[in-house]
Design a protein around this motif. Structure first.
Motif, mmCIF file in Angstrom:
data_model
loop_
_atom_site.group_PDB
_atom_site.id
_atom_site.type_symbol
_atom_site.label_atom_id
_atom_site.label_comp_id
_atom_site.label_asym_id
_atom_site.label_seq_id
_atom_site.Cartn_x
_atom_site.Cartn_y
_atom_site.Cartn_z
ATOM 1 N N ALA A 40 0.845 -1.107 0.094
ATOM 2 C CA ALA A 40 -0.017 0.195 0.034
ATOM 3 C C ALA A 40 1.019 1.430 -0.095
ATOM 4 O O ALA A 40 0.690 2.123 -0.756
ATOM 5 N N LEU A 41 1.882 1.284 0.727
ATOM 6 C CA LEU A 41 2.674 2.462 0.954
ATOM 7 C C LEU A 41 3.479 2.791 -0.406
ATOM 8 O O LEU A 41 3.874 3.845 -0.637
ATOM 9 N N ARG A 42 3.670 1.390 -1.202
ATOM 10 C CA ARG A 42 4.539 1.830 -2.413
ATOM 11 C C ARG A 42 3.478 2.043 -3.531
ATOM 12 O O ARG A 42 3.823 2.866 -4.640
ATOM 13 N N GLU A 43 2.458 1.688 -3.554
ATOM 14 C CA GLU A 43 1.352 1.840 -4.658
ATOM 15 C C GLU A 43 0.197 2.789 -4.517
ATOM 16 O O GLU A 43 -0.247 3.312 -5.499
ATOM 17 N N LEU A 44 -0.288 2.952 -3.255
ATOM 18 C CA LEU A 44 -1.417 3.832 -3.016
ATOM 19 C C LEU A 44 -1.126 5.177 -2.160
ATOM 20 O O LEU A 44 -1.921 6.066 -2.712
ATOM 21 N N VAL A 45 -0.229 5.469 -1.430
ATOM 22 C CA VAL A 45 -0.059 6.376 -0.645
ATOM 23 C C VAL A 45 0.791 7.599 -1.023
ATOM 24 O O VAL A 45 2.161 7.039 -1.309
ATOM 25 N N PRO A 46 0.600 8.740 -1.059
ATOM 26 C CA PRO A 46 1.543 9.734 -1.473
ATOM 27 C C PRO A 46 2.504 10.059 -0.399
ATOM 28 O O PRO A 46 3.593 10.325 -0.918
ATOM 29 N N ALA A 47 2.239 10.463 0.842
ATOM 30 C CA ALA A 47 3.050 10.904 1.857
ATOM 31 C C ALA A 47 2.905 10.209 3.200
ATOM 32 O O ALA A 47 1.935 10.593 3.882
ATOM 33 N N ALA A 48 3.894 9.304 3.314
ATOM 34 C CA ALA A 48 3.723 8.562 4.592
ATOM 35 C C ALA A 48 5.244 8.078 5.016
ATOM 36 O O ALA A 48 5.997 8.148 4.221
ATOM 37 N N ALA A 186 -5.951 -0.547 4.191
ATOM 38 C CA ALA A 186 -7.164 0.117 3.620
ATOM 39 C C ALA A 186 -7.069 1.522 3.547
ATOM 40 O O ALA A 186 -6.696 2.163 4.676
ATOM 41 N N TYR A 187 -7.359 2.220 2.293
ATOM 42 C CA TYR A 187 -7.047 3.629 2.314
ATOM 43 C C TYR A 187 -8.326 4.324 1.363
ATOM 44 O O TYR A 187 -8.577 3.754 0.374
ATOM 45 N N TRP A 188 -8.668 5.521 2.242
ATOM 46 C CA TRP A 188 -9.478 6.384 1.447
ATOM 47 C C TRP A 188 -8.725 7.475 0.636
ATOM 48 O O TRP A 188 -7.777 7.971 1.379
ATOM 49 N N CYS A 189 -9.276 7.643 -0.461
ATOM 50 C CA CYS A 189 -8.502 8.825 -1.073
ATOM 51 C C CYS A 189 -9.538 9.589 -2.011
ATOM 52 O O CYS A 189 -10.537 9.154 -2.380
ATOM 53 N N GLN A 190 -9.361 11.070 -1.990
ATOM 54 C CA GLN A 190 -10.105 11.946 -2.934
ATOM 55 C C GLN A 190 -9.427 12.323 -3.931
ATOM 56 O O GLN A 190 -8.536 12.930 -4.033
ATOM 57 N N VAL A 191 -10.016 12.162 -5.168
ATOM 58 C CA VAL A 191 -9.529 12.794 -6.435
ATOM 59 C C VAL A 191 -10.562 13.577 -7.014
ATOM 60 O O VAL A 191 -11.927 13.544 -6.308
ATOM 61 N N ALA A 230 -15.485 -0.712 -8.579
ATOM 62 C CA ALA A 230 -14.888 -0.124 -9.677
ATOM 63 C C ALA A 230 -14.137 -1.293 -10.539
ATOM 64 O O ALA A 230 -13.832 -1.372 -11.708
ATOM 65 N N GLY A 231 -13.501 -2.157 -9.543
ATOM 66 C CA GLY A 231 -12.618 -3.168 -10.267
ATOM 67 C C GLY A 231 -11.357 -3.373 -9.283
ATOM 68 O O GLY A 231 -11.583 -3.155 -8.099
ATOM 69 N N MET A 232 -10.350 -3.862 -9.759
ATOM 70 C CA MET A 232 -9.134 -4.390 -9.041
ATOM 71 C C MET A 232 -8.083 -4.354 -9.823
ATOM 72 O O MET A 232 -7.833 -4.157 -11.028
ATOM 73 N N PHE A 233 -6.995 -4.156 -9.059
ATOM 74 C CA PHE A 233 -5.771 -4.305 -10.086
ATOM 75 C C PHE A 233 -4.760 -5.325 -9.089
ATOM 76 O O PHE A 233 -4.962 -5.455 -7.923
ATOM 77 N N ARG A 234 -3.747 -5.667 -9.815
ATOM 78 C CA ARG A 234 -2.768 -6.437 -8.833
ATOM 79 C C ARG A 234 -1.639 -5.694 -8.747
ATOM 80 O O ARG A 234 -1.021 -4.844 -9.500
ATOM 81 N N ALA A 235 -0.940 -6.128 -7.476
ATOM 82 C CA ALA A 235 0.266 -5.266 -6.947
ATOM 83 C C ALA A 235 1.156 -6.305 -6.109
ATOM 84 O O ALA A 235 0.604 -6.438 -5.220
ATOM 85 N N HIS A 236 2.223 -6.581 -6.641
ATOM 86 C CA HIS A 236 3.136 -7.462 -6.054
ATOM 87 C C HIS A 236 2.585 -8.710 -5.525
ATOM 88 O O HIS A 236 2.925 -9.020 -4.304
ATOM 89 N N GLY A 237 1.774 -9.264 -6.290
ATOM 90 C CA GLY A 237 1.250 -10.637 -6.068
ATOM 91 C C GLY A 237 -0.053 -10.726 -5.197
ATOM 92 O O GLY A 237 -0.356 -11.542 -4.631
ATOM 93 N N LEU A 239 -4.224 -8.832 -4.592
ATOM 94 C CA LEU A 239 -5.247 -7.944 -5.355
ATOM 95 C C LEU A 239 -5.609 -6.757 -4.404
ATOM 96 O O LEU A 239 -5.612 -6.851 -3.215
ATOM 97 N N VAL A 240 -6.072 -5.860 -5.170
ATOM 98 C CA VAL A 240 -6.509 -4.464 -4.558
ATOM 99 C C VAL A 240 -7.587 -4.044 -5.263
ATOM 100 O O VAL A 240 -7.831 -3.571 -6.079
#
Length: 294
Positions: A40-48, A186-191, A230-237, A239-240
């Motif tokens: 999650a920190l590698r793929e989803l989170v901008p600043a942590a 699990a992360y919430w984000c606003q776009v 919305a769907g899902m994607f794979r990240a480093h083995g 599911l997201v």
């Protein structure tokens, strides 16, 4: 002597560089207690950021050093050191090999060997060597979320107008992101015009996909009214899954819906029965809804 012969002799006199072979590792964080959180920190989170503990052998060699994992560092650098000896390593970087764990371990070792406060040189292809699992004391990540990248800076560094301008540009690219307590990773984000919940599932891909298919058949794959799977994607083995949410509902309001979904998911995951025809169709449909955007 001919030019060709001279070239041959020069080539013979020049030592050959050993070619570094790249190796792809589909689950680089496998074996770490908090594998989904690393993803999650590698793929989803901008600043942590999160503190890391060096393995005893490294403490013996380099002493007790303060090491911090950062989602990203300035210019997506792999590592940096501070004048007082602190080390930061960045998960999100420009150059990488097929084994992210090996990359991060090499970045950490290069930073430990570098002179404090000086730039850290890290090879893009490190070759064989220790991985994260070898250089750290494993344990849950104590993640700190940040509204901006000020955590990069030492006290007073932000007084420099150039540094401040660069920081403002970096902060402007951050989408608001909140770590949810309802489920690990699990992360919430606003776009613009919508919000998302994205959750790195901790389970084997096939088992997770079967569980999601069961929930799809039951009509319980959404998080509530006005939400959409919305769907899902794979990240480093792993599911997201991703859910689209109304943008005007704050992150805190999704804690209970995500907790409820996590319970439904756990029950579906524990179901030992093979998928029936409807479940297999739902599974096939989910495979067709894989996302490419993070």
């Amino acid at each position: 002597m001919s030019k060709r012969r001279k070239s041959q002799r020069a080539a013979e006199a020049t030592p050959k560089r050993e070619k570094v072979r790249d190796v792809f590792v589909p689950r680089p964080f496998e074996g770490l207690t908090d594998e989904p959180e690393w993803i999650a920190l590698r793929e989803l989170v901008p600043a942590a950021s999160a503190p890391l503990r060096l393995a005893p052998a490294l403490v013996e060699e380099f002493g007790e050093r303060e090491v911090t994992l950062a989602s990203v560092l300035p210019m997506a650098a792999p590592a940096m050191t501070k004048p007082d000896g602190r080390v930061l390593i960045g998960l999100q970087r420009h150059q990488q090999s097929g084994d992210v764990s090996r990359d991060l371990a090499e970045a950490l070792l290069c930073a430990l060997r570098a002179e404090p406060g000086r730039p850290v040189s890290v090879p893009p292809l490190p070759g064989p060597g220790p991985r994260l699992q070898d250089v750290l004391v494993d344990g849950p990540l104590e993640v700190s979320m940040h509204d901006g990248f000020e955590f990069w800076l030492d006290p007073g560094a932000g007084d420099d107008p150039n540094v401040q301008a660069s920081l403002e540009r970096a902060n402007a690219a951050i989408y608001p992101t909140v770590r949810l307590a309802a489920a690990r990773a699990a992360y919430w984000c606003q776009v613009p015009e919508k919000a998302h919940v994205r959750w790195v599932l901790p389970d084997d891909e096939d088992a997770a996909l079967d569980a999601l298919a069961r929930l799809s058949v039951a009509g319980t794959l959404v998080l509530g009214e006005n939400t959409r799977f919305a769907g899902m994607f794979r990240a480093h083995g792993r599911l997201v899954p991703v859910w689209d949410l109304p943008e005007d509902v704050p992150a805190a309001d999704w804690e209970q819906p995500v907790a409820d979904f996590a319970k439904r998911y756990a029950e579906a995951l524990a179901d030992p029965a093979p998928l029936d025809a409807a479940g297999r169709r739902a599974r096939h449909g989910l495979l067709g809804r894989q996302l490419t955007l993070r």
